[in-house]
Design a protein around this motif. Structure first.
Motif, PDB file in Angstrom:
ATOM      1  N   PHE A   1      -4.461 -26.896 -27.072  1.00 37.95           N
ATOM      2  CA  PHE A   1      -3.207 -26.520 -27.735  1.00 37.95           C
ATOM      3  C   PHE A   1      -2.342 -25.689 -26.787  1.00 37.95           C
ATOM      4  O   PHE A   1      -2.866 -24.857 -26.028  1.00 37.95           O
ATOM      5  CB  PHE A   1      -3.480 -25.694 -28.996  1.00 37.95           C
ATOM      6  CG  PHE A   1      -3.942 -26.507 -30.174  1.00 37.95           C
ATOM      7  CD1 PHE A   1      -3.817 -27.892 -30.210  1.00 37.95           C
ATOM      8  CD2 PHE A   1      -4.517 -25.881 -31.282  1.00 37.95           C
ATOM      9  CE1 PHE A   1      -4.247 -28.629 -31.290  1.00 37.95           C
ATOM     10  CE2 PHE A   1      -4.946 -26.613 -32.375  1.00 37.95           C
ATOM     11  CZ  PHE A   1      -4.814 -27.989 -32.381  1.00 37.95           C
ATOM     12  N   PRO A   2      -1.023 -25.875 -26.808  1.00 38.78           N
ATOM     13  CA  PRO A   2      -0.136 -25.114 -25.912  1.00 38.78           C
ATOM     14  C   PRO A   2      -0.283 -23.599 -26.051  1.00 38.78           C
ATOM     15  O   PRO A   2      -0.100 -22.858 -25.089  1.00 38.78           O
ATOM     16  CB  PRO A   2       1.268 -25.565 -26.348  1.00 38.78           C
ATOM     17  CG  PRO A   2       1.061 -26.915 -26.962  1.00 38.78           C
ATOM     18  CD  PRO A   2      -0.281 -26.866 -27.605  1.00 38.78           C
ATOM     19  N   SER A   3      -0.639 -23.139 -27.258  1.00 44.07           N
ATOM     20  CA  SER A   3      -0.781 -21.692 -27.467  1.00 44.07           C
ATOM     21  C   SER A   3      -2.059 -21.129 -26.856  1.00 44.07           C
ATOM     22  O   SER A   3      -2.253 -19.906 -26.826  1.00 44.07           O
ATOM     23  CB  SER A   3      -0.773 -21.379 -28.968  1.00 44.07           C
ATOM     24  OG  SER A   3      -1.830 -22.068 -29.619  1.00 44.07           O
ATOM     25  N   LYS A   4      -2.946 -22.006 -26.356  1.00 42.78           N
ATOM     26  CA  LYS A   4      -4.218 -21.608 -25.736  1.00 42.78           C
ATOM     27  C   LYS A   4      -4.988 -20.620 -26.616  1.00 42.78           C
ATOM     28  O   LYS A   4      -5.267 -19.480 -26.213  1.00 42.78           O
ATOM     29  CB  LYS A   4      -3.977 -20.979 -24.350  1.00 42.78           C
ATOM     30  CG  LYS A   4      -3.256 -21.876 -23.365  1.00 42.78           C
ATOM     31  CD  LYS A   4      -4.082 -23.086 -23.019  1.00 42.78           C
ATOM     32  CE  LYS A   4      -3.371 -24.023 -22.042  1.00 42.78           C
ATOM     33  NZ  LYS A   4      -4.081 -25.294 -21.859  1.00 42.78           N
ATOM     34  N   PRO A   5      -5.363 -21.026 -27.839  1.00 41.77           N
ATOM     35  CA  PRO A   5      -6.015 -20.094 -28.763  1.00 41.77           C
ATOM     36  C   PRO A   5      -7.362 -19.559 -28.269  1.00 41.77           C
ATOM     37  O   PRO A   5      -7.793 -18.489 -28.675  1.00 41.77           O
ATOM     38  CB  PRO A   5      -6.191 -20.932 -30.033  1.00 41.77           C
ATOM     39  CG  PRO A   5      -6.138 -22.350 -29.576  1.00 41.77           C
ATOM     40  CD  PRO A   5      -5.204 -22.364 -28.421  1.00 41.77           C
ATOM     41  N   LEU A   6      -8.038 -20.327 -27.384  1.00 39.59           N
ATOM     42  CA  LEU A   6      -9.330 -19.869 -26.860  1.00 39.59           C
ATOM     43  C   LEU A   6      -9.224 -19.362 -25.422  1.00 39.59           C
ATOM     44  O   LEU A   6     -10.228 -19.202 -24.731  1.00 39.59           O
ATOM     45  CB  LEU A   6     -10.346 -21.006 -26.937  1.00 39.59           C
ATOM     46  CG  LEU A   6     -10.648 -21.537 -28.345  1.00 39.59           C
ATOM     47  CD1 LEU A   6     -11.650 -22.675 -28.299  1.00 39.59           C
ATOM     48  CD2 LEU A   6     -11.166 -20.421 -29.239  1.00 39.59           C
ATOM     49  N   GLY A   7      -7.986 -19.115 -24.987  1.00 38.65           N
ATOM     50  CA  GLY A   7      -7.766 -18.575 -23.652  1.00 38.65           C
ATOM     51  C   GLY A   7      -7.875 -19.629 -22.564  1.00 38.65           C
ATOM     52  O   GLY A   7      -7.886 -20.828 -22.829  1.00 38.65           O
ATOM     53  N   THR A   8      -7.996 -19.137 -21.323  1.00 40.87           N
ATOM     54  CA  THR A   8      -8.094 -20.054 -20.175  1.00 40.87           C
ATOM     55  C   THR A   8      -9.302 -19.729 -19.294  1.00 40.87           C
ATOM     56  O   THR A   8      -9.381 -20.187 -18.158  1.00 40.87           O
ATOM     57  CB  THR A   8      -6.812 -19.969 -19.322  1.00 40.87           C
ATOM     58  OG1 THR A   8      -6.612 -18.614 -18.908  1.00 40.87           O
ATOM     59  CG2 THR A   8      -5.595 -20.445 -20.102  1.00 40.87           C
ATOM     60  N   GLY A   9     -10.232 -18.956 -19.823  1.00 36.66           N
ATOM     61  CA  GLY A   9     -11.395 -18.539 -19.045  1.00 36.66           C
ATOM     62  C   GLY A   9     -12.459 -19.610 -18.939  1.00 36.66           C
ATOM     63  O   GLY A   9     -12.245 -20.789 -19.246  1.00 36.66           O
ATOM     64  N   THR A  10     -13.652 -19.167 -18.527  1.00 36.32           N
ATOM     65  CA  THR A  10     -14.763 -20.097 -18.293  1.00 36.32           C
ATOM     66  C   THR A  10     -15.160 -20.838 -19.560  1.00 36.32           C
ATOM     67  O   THR A  10     -15.401 -22.054 -19.533  1.00 36.32           O
ATOM     68  CB  THR A  10     -15.986 -19.328 -17.748  1.00 36.32           C
ATOM     69  OG1 THR A  10     -15.610 -18.634 -16.565  1.00 36.32           O
ATOM     70  CG2 THR A  10     -17.131 -20.287 -17.430  1.00 36.32           C
ATOM     71  N   VAL A  11     -15.225 -20.118 -20.678  1.00 42.50           N
ATOM     72  CA  VAL A  11     -15.622 -20.743 -21.946  1.00 42.50           C
ATOM     73  C   VAL A  11     -14.646 -21.868 -22.312  1.00 42.50           C
ATOM     74  O   VAL A  11     -15.052 -22.969 -22.695  1.00 42.50           O
ATOM     75  CB  VAL A  11     -15.682 -19.698 -23.081  1.00 42.50           C
ATOM     76  CG1 VAL A  11     -15.905 -20.393 -24.432  1.00 42.50           C
ATOM     77  CG2 VAL A  11     -16.786 -18.695 -22.816  1.00 42.50           C
ATOM     78  N   ALA A  12     -13.352 -21.580 -22.161  1.00 44.75           N
ATOM     79  CA  ALA A  12     -12.336 -22.585 -22.481  1.00 44.75           C
ATOM     80  C   ALA A  12     -12.461 -23.799 -21.562  1.00 44.75           C
ATOM     81  O   ALA A  12     -12.319 -24.949 -22.009  1.00 44.75           O
ATOM     82  CB  ALA A  12     -10.945 -21.975 -22.371  1.00 44.75           C
ATOM     83  N   GLN A  13     -12.737 -23.557 -20.294  1.00 43.39           N
ATOM     84  CA  GLN A  13     -12.873 -24.660 -19.340  1.00 43.39           C
ATOM     85  C   GLN A  13     -14.094 -25.523 -19.655  1.00 43.39           C
ATOM     86  O   GLN A  13     -14.041 -26.758 -19.562  1.00 43.39           O
ATOM     87  CB  GLN A  13     -12.974 -24.104 -17.919  1.00 43.39           C
ATOM     88  CG  GLN A  13     -11.662 -23.501 -17.411  1.00 43.39           C
ATOM     89  CD  GLN A  13     -11.822 -22.850 -16.042  1.00 43.39           C
ATOM     90  OE1 GLN A  13     -12.771 -23.132 -15.325  1.00 43.39           O
ATOM     91  NE2 GLN A  13     -10.888 -21.975 -15.693  1.00 43.39           N
ATOM     92  N   VAL A  14     -15.199 -24.871 -20.039  1.00 42.53           N
ATOM     93  CA  VAL A  14     -16.418 -25.609 -20.405  1.00 42.53           C
ATOM     94  C   VAL A  14     -16.158 -26.460 -21.655  1.00 42.53           C
ATOM     95  O   VAL A  14     -16.522 -27.635 -21.718  1.00 42.53           O
ATOM     96  CB  VAL A  14     -17.598 -24.636 -20.649  1.00 42.53           C
ATOM     97  CG1 VAL A  14     -18.786 -25.387 -21.270  1.00 42.53           C
ATOM     98  CG2 VAL A  14     -18.023 -23.985 -19.345  1.00 42.53           C
ATOM     99  N   LEU A  15     -15.511 -25.852 -22.661  1.00 37.64           N
ATOM    100  CA  LEU A  15     -15.208 -26.591 -23.894  1.00 37.64           C
ATOM    101  C   LEU A  15     -14.238 -27.741 -23.619  1.00 37.64           C
ATOM    102  O   LEU A  15     -14.352 -28.810 -24.218  1.00 37.64           O
ATOM    103  CB  LEU A  15     -14.624 -25.646 -24.943  1.00 37.64           C
ATOM    104  CG  LEU A  15     -15.612 -24.660 -25.584  1.00 37.64           C
ATOM    105  CD1 LEU A  15     -14.875 -23.705 -26.520  1.00 37.64           C
ATOM    106  CD2 LEU A  15     -16.705 -25.399 -26.341  1.00 37.64           C
ATOM    107  N   ALA A  16     -13.289 -27.516 -22.723  1.00 38.37           N
ATOM    108  CA  ALA A  16     -12.338 -28.578 -22.374  1.00 38.37           C
ATOM    109  C   ALA A  16     -13.061 -29.753 -21.727  1.00 38.37           C
ATOM    110  O   ALA A  16     -12.745 -30.920 -21.997  1.00 38.37           O
ATOM    111  CB  ALA A  16     -11.262 -28.035 -21.433  1.00 38.37           C
ATOM    112  N   PHE A  17     -14.066 -29.438 -20.873  1.00 40.20           N
ATOM    113  CA  PHE A  17     -14.831 -30.505 -20.217  1.00 40.20           C
ATOM    114  C   PHE A  17     -15.651 -31.291 -21.241  1.00 40.20           C
ATOM    115  O   PHE A  17     -15.586 -32.524 -21.301  1.00 40.20           O
ATOM    116  CB  PHE A  17     -15.756 -29.915 -19.149  1.00 40.20           C
ATOM    117  CG  PHE A  17     -16.683 -30.936 -18.528  1.00 40.20           C
ATOM    118  CD1 PHE A  17     -16.208 -31.847 -17.590  1.00 40.20           C
ATOM    119  CD2 PHE A  17     -18.021 -30.997 -18.908  1.00 40.20           C
ATOM    120  CE1 PHE A  17     -17.047 -32.798 -17.033  1.00 40.20           C
ATOM    121  CE2 PHE A  17     -18.869 -31.948 -18.350  1.00 40.20           C
ATOM    122  CZ  PHE A  17     -18.383 -32.849 -17.412  1.00 40.20           C
TER     123      PHE A  17
END
Length: 451
Positions: A253-269
């Motif tokens: 989401f454009p608002s990045k509700p889960l941030g842009t850190g490691t957790v967000a990157q892992v979930l994105a993958f």
């Protein structure tokens, strides 16, 4: 006007080729792409390029998802996990509302398993429940069929909605398609249930039973699977990929509700559909039995690939057909004409319903309609993420309207339920019409809220 006439003739060609000439939908769509290229005067040296690019583009984005999803469905079917899903729902809901219970069973089972296969697997269980609870077999049959049909038409990883989403540029936003699809599918399942309940008190003559003892037949089916998997093991291959895809959508989401850190990157993958379904496939491996799980796994992979192959070819040919249409001024012309008429979200529904009713295949209707309407989305006011998702839903509603004698699912339901053809038309065909109308009304209301 010539542009529209050519389009009408192309649609007629697809319908006639698949119904009268019995041509495989892959060849019908591919033929329509070539004919359309010449009819619309696309430069002859570019026709094959457009067709190849469209074919490869759609499969490059979604082909692996269809193949892996089909393999997961085969594992759930072959290991008895579908029976476990059904029995778990019965334990949770009890037997007070038999048609509602069997409808929800169908709704869950058809997310990974094809509706035809799901009905065959659950048929003896449905008949046993109908006898135990002394309710109409026709009502139970329609409730199961419409529950299966709902998620089969609206919810990825079923191939039809996945292919439609890919044609409309939603490969990276399948989480939103799943979330909206689960809601629209639930509404249409309840619409089918409403129609099924009309037959609860009716004494309808059925064809003679071949095997009279359905309770024994259900027990025999159960034993054929050996020890059934646990509820957790059965649900995990379905819930895990859906949850990962939805989390991936939230992360994006454009608002990045889960941030842009490691957790967000892992979930994105892990939220990418291919990776999410691979996780589901790994979870499904625990369902395999036998001394050599490697051999058993190879068998289901081969079976899954065989099942997925025609769907992949149809999907790719639909991409080719869409690529040719995009290379013409048809999209601009039709979009402007239809937007001035205020048809909007109803246009994809009407086209899909016409194709479904004429040639019988829901998958073909979803693939061909999504390829056809993709160039028109800006002019129809549907060129946003939610607009595209609702277009998939509108196409899905059309793709279930209606199931009759040219649809294999109609015959699976009628024959396994021992319904006479006239009864099947009154019960099953009208039920799918009810579902389609409920579906498009739901999509229209959502479009008023979100567009």
């Amino acid at each position: 006007m010539t542009l529209v006439l050519i389009l009408a003739l192309l649609i007629a060609f697809i319908v006639l080729a698949t119904t009268k000439l019995k041509l495989h939908p892959f060849l019908a769509l591919l033929g329509a792409a070539f004919i359309g290229g010449f009819a619309y005067q696309v430069p002859s040296n570019e026709i094959v390029k457009h067709i190849a690019t469209g074919f490869g583009g759609i499969l490059g984005g979604i082909g692996l998802v269809i193949a892996i999803g089909t393999i997961i469905g085969v594992i759930l079917e072959r290991t008895g996990a579908a029976i476990t899903l059904a029995e778990t729902v019965i334990k949770v809901m009890g037997k007070r509302f038999p048609t509602l219970t069997i409808s929800i069973i169908g709704y869950l089972v058809s997310i990974p398993v094809f509706c035809d296969s799901g009905y065959i697997i659950l048929n003896s269980l449905k008949e046993a429940l109908a006898k135990q609870m002394k309710v109409s077999l026709v009502a139970m049959s329609v409730a199961l069929a419409t529950g299966l049909y709902a998620t089969h038409t609206f919810v990825p990883p079923t191939p039809g909605p996945i292919a439609a989403a890919a044609n409309l540029g939603l490969e990276s936003n399948l989480g939103l398609v799943i979330l909206v699809g689960l809601f629209v599918a639930f509404v249409t399942a309840m619409a089918g249930l409403w129609w099924a309940n009309r037959f609860l008190k009716q004494d309808i003559e059925l064809l003679p039973e071949i095997h009279s003892d359905q309770l024994a037949k259900t027990e025999e089916l159960r034993k054929s699977y050996g020890q059934l998997p646990s509820a957790t093991a059965a649900f995990l291959p379905i819930i895990l990929p859906i949850a990962l895809i939805c989390l991936g959508t939230i992360v994006a989401f454009p608002s990045k509700p889960l941030g842009t850190g490691t957790v967000a990157q892992v979930l994105a993958f892990f939220g990418q559909p291919v990776v999410a379904l691979l996780a589901g496939l790994i979870a499904a491996l625990g369902l395999l039995k036998g001394s050599s799980k490697a051999d058993e796994f190879n068998k289901v992979v081969v079976e899954g690939i065989v099942l997925a192959a025609p769907i992949l070819l149809i999907t790719g040919a639909g991409g080719s057909f869409g690529a040719i249409l995009k290379a013409t001024p048809l999209g601009d012309y039709l979009g402007q004409t239809l937007s001035s008429l205020g048809v909007g979200i109803f246009m994809p529904f009407i086209v899909a319903a016409a194709l479904k009713t004429a040639q019988g295949s829901t998958t073909v209707a979803l693939v061909a309609t999504s390829a056809l309407v993709a160039p028109m989305l800006p002019q129809l006011g549907l060129d946003s993420d939610m607009g595209r998702v609702l277009t998939v839903m509108a196409i899905g509603a059309g793709g279930m309207t209606v199931s009759h004698a040219n649809d294999s699912f109609f015959w699976v339901v009628s024959q396994f339920s021992r319904m006479k053809v006239a009864t099947a038309y009154k019960a099953q065909t009208v039920a799918t019409l009810t579902q389609g109308i409920a579906g498009i009304i739901t999509v229209w209301i959502l479009s008023l809220v979100f567009l």
